[in-house]
Design an enzyme around this catalytic site. Sequence first.
Site, PDB file in Angstrom:
ATOM      1  N   LYS A 230      12.556 -28.673 -14.454  1.00 47.99           N
ATOM      2  CA  LYS A 230      12.004 -27.309 -14.498  1.00 47.99           C
ATOM      3  C   LYS A 230      10.667 -27.375 -15.189  1.00 47.99           C
ATOM      4  O   LYS A 230      10.448 -28.246 -16.029  1.00 47.99           O
ATOM      5  CB  LYS A 230      12.936 -26.391 -15.300  1.00 47.99           C
ATOM      6  CG  LYS A 230      12.774 -24.931 -14.982  1.00 47.99           C
ATOM      7  CD  LYS A 230      13.559 -24.568 -13.758  1.00 47.99           C
ATOM      8  CE  LYS A 230      13.371 -23.126 -13.355  1.00 47.99           C
ATOM      9  NZ  LYS A 230      14.432 -22.739 -12.396  1.00 47.99           N
TER      10      LYS A 230
ATOM     11  N   ASP B 225       9.750 -19.842  -9.297  1.00 50.17           N
ATOM     12  CA  ASP B 225      10.745 -19.192 -10.165  1.00 50.17           C
ATOM     13  C   ASP B 225      10.052 -17.892 -10.590  1.00 50.17           C
ATOM     14  O   ASP B 225       9.125 -17.447  -9.883  1.00 50.17           O
ATOM     15  CB  ASP B 225      11.101 -20.104 -11.357  1.00 50.17           C
ATOM     16  CG  ASP B 225      12.371 -19.665 -12.098  1.00 50.17           C
ATOM     17  OD1 ASP B 225      13.469 -20.025 -11.664  1.00 50.17           O
ATOM     18  OD2 ASP B 225      12.265 -18.941 -13.114  1.00 50.17           O
TER      19      ASP B 225
HETATM   20  N1  GLU Z   1      13.819 -21.561  -9.343  1.00 53.66           N
HETATM   21  C1  GLU Z   1      14.920 -21.647  -8.423  1.00 53.66           C
HETATM   22  C2  GLU Z   1      16.181 -21.990  -9.183  1.00 53.66           C
HETATM   23  O1  GLU Z   1      16.351 -21.554 -10.291  1.00 53.66           O
HETATM   24  C3  GLU Z   1      14.628 -22.535  -7.235  1.00 53.66           C
HETATM   25  C4  GLU Z   1      14.257 -23.952  -7.547  1.00 53.66           C
HETATM   26  C5  GLU Z   1      13.831 -24.783  -6.350  1.00 53.66           C
HETATM   27  O2  GLU Z   1      13.838 -24.290  -5.242  1.00 53.66           O
HETATM   28  O3  GLU Z   1      13.494 -25.941  -6.594  1.00 53.66           O
HETATM   29  O4  GLU Z   1      17.065 -22.628  -8.700  1.00 53.66           O
END
Ligand code: GLU
Length: 450
Positions: A128, A168
């Site tokens: 992340k 996100d």
């Molecule tokens: N931010 C999204 C999550 O919390 C998607 C992450 C992604 O697609 O890599 O899963």
Amino acid sequence: MKAAEFTEQFLAQLEARNPGQPEFLQAVRVVTSSVAQYVLDHPYLIKEKIMERITEPERVVMFRVPWVDDRGEIQINRGYRVQMNSALGPYKGGLRFHPSVNLSIMKFLAFEQTFKNCLTTLPMGGGKGGSDFYPRGKSDGEVMRFCQSFMTELQRYIGQDTDVPAGDIGVGGREIGFLFGQYKRIRDEFTGTLTGKGLNWGGSLLRPEATGYGVCYFAEEMMASRGFGFEGSTVTISGAGNVAQFAAKKARELGAKVVSLSDSDGSIYDPDGIDEEKWNYVYMLKNVRRGRIREYAEKYPTATYFKGQRPWGIKCDIALPCATQNEIEAPDAKALVENGCKCVCEGANMPTTPDAIAIIQGAGLLYSPGKASNAGGVATSGLEMTQNSIRQKWTREEVDAHLHTIMHDIHSACVKYGDEEGTGNVDYVKGANLAGFIKVAESMLDQGVV
Ligand code: GLU
């Protein structure tokens, strides 16, 4: 040793190593509570220090992001990428741009992402990233200059087989476009290093819809076990961003009446329900005009705006928290239970505090943690990676069929590991955590002390 004692002992150690990271400790506590008994029953996991290893990021990058605003003034933000775990594949997870972003929040999200990605059954590790940059109120030019500066540093650490970021909170199609443009320019390669790309340049059909749709597919599976569903139900949703929008759309398509949305300033309650025309208004308001949800109540007199309030006091059958972490606290959980809510299915990451989870589960409501029910977003990112690798584009129907299968399989994994034998109840928290943990832990052990 008892499971509770093991959890406390481990958390005390972890807190000493990671002071001032409450969100990270909260996320680890919930997982540890779910897996403690399993770890105690398999002592090789203790000898292998699996809990210590799985809670230590493989790499954390923090960097300066300087940029120049429209007035010519220099601005300094902080960028992050937490590469948590690569046992199952390249690091994968979104980027969050919001003033609340700090190391604790990045680490909690990367930790959750590791188990979530594992549950999708696709080969993705967990990561992340993000920044304390706030896109709200910034011009397109400012957002572009920030994204270019952010990517100028981040590009050193990512790649289609290394680490694949996505969106996100605060990072949508516009931001992914600017980030991808700068990545391509510096690295001189057109690859699937980011997901959530535009449909014209490598994005997957249904990626924007996937998280919200997946939440509804998952909730339908849970509710079917108790003989009800969206049809004829009243649904409250928090948030008004990507996840909330498409959860609202799918819930309505499945026959529900969606009566709320919210943002960080307040909530709207529309007892008549958000129909197709109103939904289209919200879509334009949020994604094109980048306005606030308050404007919904100005446009539609059937709705009331509650400044500074969350929607959990509204009577509903199903609640879908789709805003952000810790948005359902104990009093909110009590209100949901007292108002007869039967199902809480998370679209956001860790929106429910541990106290609130205890109240919701204690009252016998169906409850699913985000790492299971919101995994459809990252799963469809995984499908975007596959399409990029094989240089093909699947139809909407193909992607939707994959998404359905994946959400169904995640539900089955939760039932398999969370079934409370003899009670007819499924503990989805335990099920999701244990299913994710066992596969990640065993894969780590297979790969040696790395
Ligand atoms: N931010 C999204 C999550 O919390 C998607 C992450 C992604 O697609 O890599 O899963």
